[in-house]
Design an enzyme around this catalytic site. Sequence first.
Site, short mmCIF file in Angstrom:
data_model
loop_
_atom_site.label_atom_id
_atom_site.label_comp_id
_atom_site.label_asym_id
_atom_site.label_seq_id
_atom_site.Cartn_x
_atom_site.Cartn_y
_atom_site.Cartn_z
N GLU A 36 0.88 -1.17 0.00
CA GLU A 36 0.00 0.00 0.00
C GLU A 36 0.92 1.22 0.00
O GLU A 36 1.82 1.31 0.85
CB GLU A 36 -0.89 0.00 1.25
CG GLU A 36 -1.87 1.15 1.22
CD GLU A 36 -2.79 1.22 2.44
OE1 GLU A 36 -2.77 0.29 3.26
OE2 GLU A 36 -3.49 2.24 2.54
N ARG A 261 4.96 -12.73 9.86
CA ARG A 261 5.63 -11.45 9.63
C ARG A 261 6.99 -11.47 10.27
O ARG A 261 7.23 -12.21 11.22
CB ARG A 261 4.87 -10.32 10.33
CG ARG A 261 3.57 -9.94 9.77
CD ARG A 261 2.91 -8.92 10.70
NE ARG A 261 3.29 -7.56 10.37
CZ ARG A 261 2.70 -6.86 9.42
NH1 ARG A 261 1.71 -7.37 8.72
NH2 ARG A 261 3.08 -5.62 9.17
N LYS A 271 4.02 0.69 9.60
CA LYS A 271 4.14 1.94 8.87
C LYS A 271 3.49 3.09 9.63
O LYS A 271 3.95 4.22 9.57
CB LYS A 271 3.52 1.80 7.48
CG LYS A 271 4.49 1.16 6.50
CD LYS A 271 3.94 1.17 5.10
CE LYS A 271 2.91 0.10 4.93
NZ LYS A 271 2.39 0.00 3.56
P1 ATP Z 1 2.14 -2.12 8.08
O1 ATP Z 1 1.43 -2.84 9.16
O2 ATP Z 1 3.56 -1.78 8.39
O3 ATP Z 1 1.38 -0.94 7.52
P2 ATP Z 1 1.20 -3.57 5.86
O4 ATP Z 1 1.01 -5.01 5.86
O5 ATP Z 1 -0.04 -2.76 5.98
O6 ATP Z 1 2.28 -3.18 6.93
P3 ATP Z 1 1.61 -3.35 3.09
O7 ATP Z 1 2.16 -2.24 2.28
O8 ATP Z 1 0.17 -3.67 2.93
O9 ATP Z 1 1.95 -3.05 4.59
O10 ATP Z 1 2.48 -4.64 2.90
C1 ATP Z 1 2.79 -5.21 1.65
C2 ATP Z 1 3.15 -6.64 1.87
O11 ATP Z 1 4.23 -6.75 2.79
C3 ATP Z 1 2.00 -7.42 2.46
O12 ATP Z 1 1.90 -8.65 1.76
C4 ATP Z 1 2.39 -7.64 3.88
O13 ATP Z 1 1.89 -8.85 4.36
C5 ATP Z 1 3.90 -7.66 3.81
N1 ATP Z 1 4.51 -7.23 5.07
C6 ATP Z 1 4.31 -6.07 5.72
N2 ATP Z 1 4.99 -6.05 6.88
C7 ATP Z 1 5.65 -7.24 6.96
C8 ATP Z 1 6.53 -7.84 7.93
N3 ATP Z 1 6.86 -7.21 9.04
N4 ATP Z 1 7.01 -9.07 7.66
C9 ATP Z 1 6.68 -9.72 6.53
N5 ATP Z 1 5.86 -9.22 5.59
C10 ATP Z 1 5.35 -8.00 5.80
MG MG Z 2 -1.48 -3.88 4.44
#
Ligand code: ATP
Ligand code: MG
Length: 561
Positions: A36, A261, A271
Site C-alpha cells: 500500500e 511477519r 508503517k
Molecule cells: P504495516 O502494518 O507496516 O502498515 P502492511 O502489511 O499494511 O504493513 P503493506 O504495504 O500492505 O503493509 O504490505 C505489503 C506486503 O508486505 C503485504 O503482503 C504484507 O503482508 C507484507 N509485510 C508487511 N509487513 C511485513 C513484515 N513485518 N514481515 C513480513 N511481511 C510484511
Molecule cells: Mg497492508
Amino acid sequence: MTETASSAPSDFIRTAVSEDLRSGRFAHIRTRFPPEPNGYLHIGHAKAIAVDFGIANDFGGVCNLRFDDTNPVKEEQEYVDSIMADIRWLGFDWGDRLFFASDYFETLYQYAVRLIEKGKAYVCDLTPDEMREYRGTLKAPGRESPYRNRSIAENLDLFARMRAGEFPEGSRTLRAKIDMASGNINLRDPVMYRILHATHHRTGDAWKIYPLYDFAHGQSDSIEGISHSLCSLEYEIHRPLYDWYTRELGIYAPRQIEFARLNLSYTVLSKRKLLRLVKDGYVKGWDDPRMPTLSGLRRRGYTASSIRAFCAAIGVAKADSVVDIAMLEHSLRDELNKSAPRVMGVLRPLRVVIENYPEDQVETMTAINNPEDPGAGTRQLPFSRVLYIEQDDFRENPPPKFFRLAPGREVRLRYAYFVTCVGVVKDAAGNVVEVRCTYDPATRGGDAPDGRKVKATVHWLSAAHAVPTEVRLYESLFNRPNPDDVDDEGGDFLSNLNPNSLEVVANAFVEPSVRSAAAGAAFQFERLGYFCVDPDSRAERPVFNRAVGLKDSWAKVEKAA
Ligand code: ATP
Ligand code: MG
C-alpha cells in the site's frame, strides 16, 4: 526451469507450490508483491519481497508489483516512487508487470453489481456505530441489518447513486450478504464499498466510492491470474472471505498462503508508527540511518546483498517469532568483513608528539587494504612527528588490564613504529592534552629486529595529513527489545525511544585516502567498526555513519539489562 530448481532452502510455502504444480492445480506460478503506498518499505517488506519474488523465481514463474491503492486518504505518489526505487535497489525486477489496484476500479464495480444481482450484496444505511453494535462479538453472534432484505432493484439503484456521489460520506455502504452468525467475524456481512469524497492519487475525483481491502485484494489477484497470493499471518482469518468472493463471482481463484511477519527486536515495523516517528520529528526522515526502512538501512551502510542474505537466513515459517537484531547486523558485518577496505580513523583525537622524530620529515608507511582480500592491495599512509591517536588508547594511570599507551610504556603504531611514552602535557584543568613519545627507528613497519614484544597496537593518523570529518554513531532507536512493552498505562512505544540513539562526533579525523570517497562507500575503520559515507558529505569534509561495530555488542547489552 524445473520445479525443483530452488536456490533457497525449502519451506512450507515452496512445498505447497511444488505440490500445486504436481497436482495440476496451477500450471504456472505467478505471485505478487502488493504494497500500500502509504509509507516507505521496511525490512519486514524485504522479507515479503524475498518470499514473493524468490518463490516465483525458483519455480520459473513471475512476480507482479501491484500497488494496493484503494485508500485515497493516506496514499501518495512519493511513496509509490520510493517503493519502486527500493525494490529495484534490493535487486528484484517486476519487468513490465507494474499494476495498480485502482486500475481495476471499474471491473471491481462490475463484480459488485454481479453480487447484488445474485442477491449476495446489499446497500446498508447503518451508521458505523450501529454497524459495530450489530456485528456481535467473538462470543455472541451478530444481528442482521434492517436493510439486509432490500430488493435487488433497489440495491442496484442505490449502489449506482452511491457511485454518482449522491450521498454524503459514511452514510451508506455496500455489504456482502453472508452470515451474521458466522464464528468468523470477517464473514458477518463485511463491507465491500464505502463512500469517500476524496481525491485519489491516480483516479482523481472520478470515484465517490472505494472498495475495501478484502474486496479489492483477492479480485485484483484474480484479474492478474495470480497463482499464489502470499501474505502475512494476520490475513489467515480473511482467507474464507477471500475464497467466498471468487467462488460467488465465479472467477479464477488464486490460492492464498500466509506466513509469519518479520518482527525484529528493538525495532518497530509498522508503517503507522514509522510515519509517526517521521511526522513528529523523532527522526530526521524516512531515510534516517536509525530507521528500519530500506532507505534508512541503505543510508546507514546496509547493502542489498546483506539484506537478501538476512532474508535467506531467517527463512519463512508459519509461526510468529521475534528475530534478534544482532542477526541483521551479523549479515552486514559478515559481508563488509570480506569487502570493505580498511582505513584509519580517529574519533576522539589525542595529540602525540614524537620527540626524536625530525620536524620536517614525512615518511610513507605501507598499509594492507584488506587482509581478507589479497587482491585489494596496499596503500601508502603518511607518517610524521605529530600524530593523533584515540583518547581511549592512553591512560596516565592505567588500570590493571590496560595494555595500551601509558607513561613509560612501549606500544606499536600500526604499520609504523614502536613508540614509548616519555611524558604528558596538561591543560590548566589538569587534563592530558598531549602525549610525548620517542620512537625506535629500527622498528619501522611494526616489528623489532631484537624480537622484543609489545602488548598493544594502536591506530594513528599524521596530524598534518588527517582529514577532518563528522562521524555519526548509532544505537538502537528503542531501548527495549519490544518497543511496545510499556510501563505506564497511558504510554506508548515513544516512551521507549533511546535518547542516545544518535551521537554526533563533530571533530573526528580520517586518513587522506578517503577524503573524496563517494556517498555510500563503506570502509572498516580499524578497531572501530564499519562506516559508510553519508550523502551529507561535502567536498573535503566527508560525513560517516557507523553502520555496525566490529563485534556483536548486543550479547553484552542483554546481560547488563
Ligand atoms: P504495516 O502494518 O507496516 O502498515 P502492511 O502489511 O499494511 O504493513 P503493506 O504495504 O500492505 O503493509 O504490505 C505489503 C506486503 O508486505 C503485504 O503482503 C504484507 O503482508 C507484507 N509485510 C508487511 N509487513 C511485513 C513484515 N513485518 N514481515 C513480513 N511481511 C510484511
Ligand atoms: Mg497492508
